[in-house]
Design a protein around this motif. Structure first.
Motif, short mmCIF file in Angstrom:
data_model
loop_
_atom_site.label_atom_id
_atom_site.label_comp_id
_atom_site.label_asym_id
_atom_site.label_seq_id
_atom_site.Cartn_x
_atom_site.Cartn_y
_atom_site.Cartn_z
N VAL A 56 60.41 39.04 36.00
CA VAL A 56 60.05 40.13 36.89
C VAL A 56 58.78 39.74 37.64
CG1 VAL A 56 59.20 42.50 37.03
CG2 VAL A 56 61.10 41.96 35.51
N VAL A 57 58.83 39.79 38.96
CA VAL A 57 57.64 39.53 39.78
C VAL A 57 57.54 40.66 40.79
CG1 VAL A 57 56.37 37.89 41.19
CG2 VAL A 57 58.08 37.05 39.56
N GLN A 58 56.39 41.32 40.85
CA GLN A 58 56.20 42.45 41.75
C GLN A 58 54.90 42.35 42.52
OE1 GLN A 58 58.17 45.84 38.82
NE2 GLN A 58 56.70 46.46 40.37
N ALA A 59 54.86 43.02 43.66
CA ALA A 59 53.64 43.13 44.44
C ALA A 59 52.76 44.21 43.82
CB ALA A 59 53.96 43.47 45.89
N VAL A 60 51.61 43.80 43.29
CA VAL A 60 50.71 44.72 42.60
C VAL A 60 49.27 44.31 42.93
CG1 VAL A 60 49.90 45.58 40.36
CG2 VAL A 60 52.33 45.03 40.68
N ASP A 61 48.44 45.28 43.23
CA ASP A 61 47.00 45.05 43.38
C ASP A 61 46.35 45.42 42.06
OD1 ASP A 61 44.29 45.08 43.92
OD2 ASP A 61 44.46 46.21 45.79
N THR A 62 45.92 44.42 41.30
CA THR A 62 45.38 44.71 39.96
C THR A 62 44.04 45.44 40.02
OG1 THR A 62 44.43 42.48 39.86
CG2 THR A 62 46.59 42.83 38.84
N ALA A 65 44.26 50.56 39.21
CA ALA A 65 44.72 50.72 37.83
C ALA A 65 46.08 51.41 37.73
CB ALA A 65 43.68 51.50 37.02
N GLU A 66 46.34 52.39 38.59
CA GLU A 66 47.62 53.10 38.49
C GLU A 66 48.79 52.20 38.89
OE1 GLU A 66 48.09 55.86 36.92
OE2 GLU A 66 45.92 55.83 36.56
N GLU A 67 48.57 51.32 39.88
CA GLU A 67 49.62 50.37 40.24
C GLU A 67 49.96 49.48 39.05
OE1 GLU A 67 49.40 47.94 43.73
OE2 GLU A 67 48.51 49.54 44.95
N VAL A 68 48.94 49.05 38.32
CA VAL A 68 49.17 48.18 37.18
C VAL A 68 49.94 48.92 36.09
CG1 VAL A 68 48.07 46.73 35.43
CG2 VAL A 68 47.11 46.85 37.73
N CYS A 69 49.62 50.18 35.87
CA CYS A 69 50.36 50.96 34.87
C CYS A 69 51.82 51.12 35.26
CB CYS A 69 49.70 52.34 34.68
SG CYS A 69 48.21 52.31 33.67
N GLN A 70 52.09 51.35 36.53
CA GLN A 70 53.47 51.46 36.99
C GLN A 70 54.22 50.15 36.81
OE1 GLN A 70 53.10 52.85 41.03
NE2 GLN A 70 52.10 54.75 40.40
N TRP A 71 53.54 49.04 37.11
CA TRP A 71 54.15 47.73 36.90
C TRP A 71 54.43 47.49 35.42
CZ3 TRP A 71 50.99 42.98 35.66
CH2 TRP A 71 51.78 41.83 35.61
N GLY A 115 37.50 45.00 37.49
CA GLY A 115 38.44 46.12 37.47
C GLY A 115 39.85 45.68 37.15
N GLY A 116 40.22 44.48 37.59
CA GLY A 116 41.57 43.98 37.29
C GLY A 116 41.77 43.73 35.81
N MET A 120 44.47 45.74 33.50
CA MET A 120 45.46 45.06 32.65
C MET A 120 45.32 45.50 31.20
SD MET A 120 47.48 43.00 34.39
CE MET A 120 47.98 41.69 33.27
N CYS A 121 44.08 45.65 30.75
CA CYS A 121 43.84 46.13 29.39
C CYS A 121 44.40 47.54 29.21
CB CYS A 121 42.34 46.10 29.11
SG CYS A 121 41.82 46.89 27.58
N ARG A 122 44.10 48.40 30.14
CA ARG A 122 44.55 49.80 30.06
C ARG A 122 46.07 49.89 30.03
NH1 ARG A 122 45.40 53.75 34.40
NH2 ARG A 122 45.11 55.88 33.58
N ALA A 123 46.74 49.04 30.79
CA ALA A 123 48.19 49.12 30.90
C ALA A 123 48.92 48.44 29.75
CB ALA A 123 48.63 48.50 32.23
N PHE A 124 48.38 47.33 29.24
CA PHE A 124 49.16 46.52 28.31
C PHE A 124 48.65 46.50 26.87
CE2 PHE A 124 50.46 44.66 32.39
CZ PHE A 124 51.84 44.63 32.22
N VAL A 125 47.37 46.73 26.64
CA VAL A 125 46.89 46.69 25.26
C VAL A 125 47.53 47.78 24.39
CG1 VAL A 125 44.85 47.04 23.79
CG2 VAL A 125 44.76 45.42 25.69
N PRO A 126 47.79 49.00 24.90
CA PRO A 126 48.52 49.96 24.06
C PRO A 126 49.90 49.45 23.64
CG PRO A 126 47.43 51.10 25.86
CD PRO A 126 47.28 49.63 26.15
N GLN A 127 50.56 48.67 24.49
CA GLN A 127 51.83 48.08 24.09
C GLN A 127 51.63 47.02 23.01
OE1 GLN A 127 54.62 46.92 27.18
NE2 GLN A 127 53.64 48.24 28.69
#
Length: 246
Positions: A56-62, A65-71, A115-116, A120-127
């Motif tokens: 999976v490759v997507q256009a995301v501005d890291t 933060a909300e874009e990263v969570c959606q990704w 911020g990036g 990334m921490c906010r979106a993926f560390v809970p997983q």
């Protein structure tokens, strides 16, 4: 979802150019599913075509933060849970005294480089916290030893090092959070911007990616989370040909 040989999913931000792109291609060549992102839509499409199905490759501005969570939600839905997350996205500008850095350039540097990593921490560390895994922020030697002329970049990477050390003390057992810097510079577009006269003295991302990927997969196993001063191994020098001409 079960993957071939149970190879873990690798998530890489800033994967459409430079070191991130080289890492994405290397992990895919090793059989790992890869989730990558970048800001340039054309570069995203080119990397997706190179990687092929199963990634999976997507256009995301890291820096958003909300874009990263959606990704992250899309990645989880399509590829499952990550085993390794590499917060790699970053920017660097040409050298100049700090007082000559435009405010917009300073703000972009902090938003992307610090911020990036936060996003990334906010979106993926809970997983990762659910099943275990490793979160790596790509740092820099200039985040440990200041570089005159690159105050904004130096500040951002010092911040990344501190952020990672704090987060490493917050995560549950089974999750490792580390900052790792290249052992030496890597010849990327960013390096060409800030070191225009010497960037070609350093290895290309493709040469760097092989030992770097191996280190991420195997070399971190015995390293305690929160360890500082870690560096990727430098690529082995090219062997001369039988004729001795190189």
């Amino acid at each position: 979802m079960r993957r071939p040989a149970d190879l873990p999913l690798v998530v890489i931000s800033g994967s459409t150019r430079g070191m991130g792109r080289a890492l994405a291609l290397r992990f895919a060549a090793l059989g790992h599913p890869v989730a990558g992102c970048g800001r340039d839509g054309g570069a995203v499409r080119r990397l997706a075509a190179e990687l092929g199905p199963g990634h999976v490759v997507q256009a995301v501005d890291t820096g958003r933060a909300e874009e990263v969570c959606q990704w992250a939600a899309t990645v989880r839905e399509r590829l499952g849970r990550p085993g390794l997350v590499v917060a790699n996205a970053g920017v660097v500008h040409r050298q100049r005294p700090a007082w000559e850095v435009p405010p917009a350039e300073f703000e972009e540097t902090l938003r992307t480089n610090v911020g990036g990593v936060y996003a990334m921490c906010r979106a993926f560390v809970p997983q990762l916290a659910q099943y275990g895994g490793t979160f790596v922020a790509v740092s820099s030697g200039w985040g440990r030893s200041p570089r005159p002329g690159l105050a904004a970049y130096t500040a951002s990477k010092f911040a990344v090092e501190g952020f990672v050390r704090a987060v490493a003390g917050e995560v549950p057992e089974g999750v490792k959070v580390l900052a790792v810097a290249p052992g030496s510079a890597v010849d990327t577009d960013g390096l060409a911007t800030c070191l225009p006269d010497e960037h070609t003295d350093y290895p290309r991302p493709e040469a760097w990616a092989a030992p770097a990927a191996d280190f991420l997969l195997h070399g971190l196993a015995e390293v305690p989370g929160g360890t500082t001063g870690l560096s990727f191994p430098d690529p082995a020098p090219a062997q001369p040909s039988a004729s001795g001409t190189g």
